[in-house]
Design a protein around this motif. Structure first.
Motif, short mmCIF file in Angstrom:
data_model
loop_
_atom_site.label_atom_id
_atom_site.label_comp_id
_atom_site.label_asym_id
_atom_site.label_seq_id
_atom_site.Cartn_x
_atom_site.Cartn_y
_atom_site.Cartn_z
N MET A 94 1.11 -1.07 -0.40
CA MET A 94 0.10 -0.06 -0.41
C MET A 94 0.76 1.51 -0.08
N SER A 95 0.50 2.32 -0.97
CA SER A 95 1.57 3.85 -0.73
C SER A 95 0.92 4.22 -0.32
N LYS A 96 1.80 5.42 0.54
CA LYS A 96 1.37 6.31 1.15
C LYS A 96 -0.41 7.21 0.62
N MET A 97 -0.29 7.59 -0.76
CA MET A 97 -1.56 7.97 -1.08
C MET A 97 -2.53 6.83 -0.90
N ASP A 98 -2.23 5.92 -0.36
CA ASP A 98 -3.56 4.76 -0.17
C ASP A 98 -4.17 4.92 1.22
N GLU A 99 -3.23 6.27 2.04
CA GLU A 99 -3.51 6.38 3.22
C GLU A 99 -3.74 7.71 3.70
N GLN A 100 -3.64 8.79 2.07
CA GLN A 100 -4.12 9.87 2.10
C GLN A 100 -5.62 10.37 1.28
N ILE A 101 -5.61 9.50 0.32
CA ILE A 101 -7.03 9.80 -0.37
C ILE A 101 -7.60 8.62 -0.38
N LYS A 102 -9.02 8.80 -0.10
CA LYS A 102 -10.24 7.65 -0.14
C LYS A 102 -11.28 7.84 -1.57
N LEU A 103 -11.77 7.12 -2.21
CA LEU A 103 -13.20 7.24 -2.79
C LEU A 103 -14.19 6.64 -2.10
N LEU A 104 -14.82 7.84 -2.07
CA LEU A 104 -16.25 7.09 -1.06
C LEU A 104 -17.36 7.06 -2.05
N GLU A 105 -18.35 6.06 -1.65
CA GLU A 105 -19.55 5.61 -2.67
C GLU A 105 -21.26 5.58 -1.84
N TRP A 106 -22.44 6.77 -1.38
CA TRP A 106 -22.73 6.56 -0.33
C TRP A 106 -24.19 6.01 -1.08
N LYS A 107 -25.33 5.92 -0.50
CA LYS A 107 -26.38 4.96 -1.34
C LYS A 107 -27.17 6.40 -1.69
N ASP A 108 -28.10 5.85 -1.94
CA ASP A 108 -29.20 6.61 -3.03
C ASP A 108 -30.44 6.11 -2.38
N LEU A 109 -30.73 7.29 -1.21
CA LEU A 109 -32.35 6.89 -0.29
C LEU A 109 -33.72 7.33 -0.67
N GLY A 110 -32.92 7.64 -2.89
CA GLY A 110 -34.11 7.57 -3.33
C GLY A 110 -35.32 6.94 -3.52
N ASP A 111 -36.91 7.13 -4.08
CA ASP A 111 -37.49 6.52 -4.31
C ASP A 111 -38.34 6.70 -5.81
N GLU A 112 -39.35 6.88 -5.96
CA GLU A 112 -39.95 7.57 -7.15
C GLU A 112 -40.03 8.69 -7.23
N ARG A 113 -39.91 9.54 -6.01
CA ARG A 113 -40.19 11.26 -6.48
C ARG A 113 -38.80 11.73 -6.88
N ARG A 120 -6.30 16.99 -9.37
CA ARG A 120 -5.23 15.78 -9.53
C ARG A 120 -4.68 16.16 -7.68
N VAL A 121 -4.21 15.02 -7.34
CA VAL A 121 -3.46 14.56 -5.98
C VAL A 121 -2.06 14.66 -5.56
N ASP A 122 -0.79 15.03 -5.36
CA ASP A 122 0.44 14.70 -5.19
C ASP A 122 0.47 14.85 -4.13
N ASN A 123 1.55 13.90 -3.16
CA ASN A 123 2.84 14.11 -2.18
C ASN A 123 3.57 13.36 -1.98
N GLY A 124 4.06 14.71 -3.07
CA GLY A 124 5.70 14.72 -3.23
C GLY A 124 5.88 13.57 -3.77
N GLU A 125 5.16 11.98 -3.30
CA GLU A 125 5.90 11.17 -3.60
C GLU A 125 5.01 10.11 -5.17
N GLU A 126 3.61 10.60 -5.17
CA GLU A 126 2.86 10.12 -6.12
C GLU A 126 1.74 10.55 -6.45
N SER A 127 1.89 11.14 -7.96
CA SER A 127 0.18 12.01 -8.22
C SER A 127 -0.46 11.44 -9.22
N ARG A 128 -1.90 11.60 -8.38
CA ARG A 128 -2.80 10.61 -9.46
C ARG A 128 -4.10 11.64 -9.54
#
Ligand code: TYD
Length: 140
Positions: free
Chosen positions: A1-20, A73-81
């Motif tokens: 695991m790179s340092k970047m993997d601890e510094q950035i995270k992709l989050l995905e939230w639920k959709d509580l939607g309905d027909e409205r 674009r994120v950069d931690n001095g070692e890696e950029s994504r």
């Protein structure tokens, strides 16, 4: 695991939607890993604009394109994504001390930013060389 993997995270939230329609809920300390002290949003930036270009000594962020798309674009001095923000249920968590640029905004882009801190100009590092020095990565 790179340092970047601890510094950035992709989050995905639920959709509580309905027909409205859709409903997405983001609670501090639950759906994002900090208490939310500030929100701001960026819109009306076009594809030629580059925003951000700084690192924050204390602030953590979650970036959400609630409408439209942009790239970060994120950069931690070692890696950029590059991460494309392209759906309202997706968040990008950024720890403190990460350099970031936001760009390639679609005309309808609304980039919502949640932060762990109130605004304090003194905790912004706006010079990349200074940032490298701050995190102990002086150029040789
Ligand atoms: P800036 O940091 O350049 O925005 P971005 O990170 O999106 O490129 O901020 C632009 C101006 O707004 C600058 O004068 C500082 C001010 N500002 C605040 O007063 N409070 C805030 O929470 C933010 C993000 C910016």
């Amino acid at each position: 695991m790179s340092k970047m993997d601890e510094q950035i995270k992709l989050l995905e939230w639920k959709d509580l939607g309905d027909e409205r329609g859709n409903l997405v809920v983001v609670e501090g300390n639950t759906d994002v890993p900090f208490e939310i002290r500030r929100i701001f949003y960026i819109y009306g930036s076009d594809s030629t604009v580059v925003r951000g270009q700084h690192a924050n000594i204390r602030s953590e962020f979650v970036l959400i394109n609630v409408c439209g798309t942009s790239k970060v674009r994120v950069d931690n001095g070692e890696e950029s994504r590059v991460i494309e923000l392209n759906r309202p249920r997706m968040g990008l968590y950024l720890k403190n001390n990460v350099w970031k640029d936001m760009y390639d905004f679609s005309p309808d882009s609304i980039l919502l930013v949640l932060s762990s801190e109130h605004y304090d100009d003194a905790e912004y590092i706006r010079d990349y060389q200074e940032y490298l020095k701050y995190i102990g990565k002086t150029e040789r």
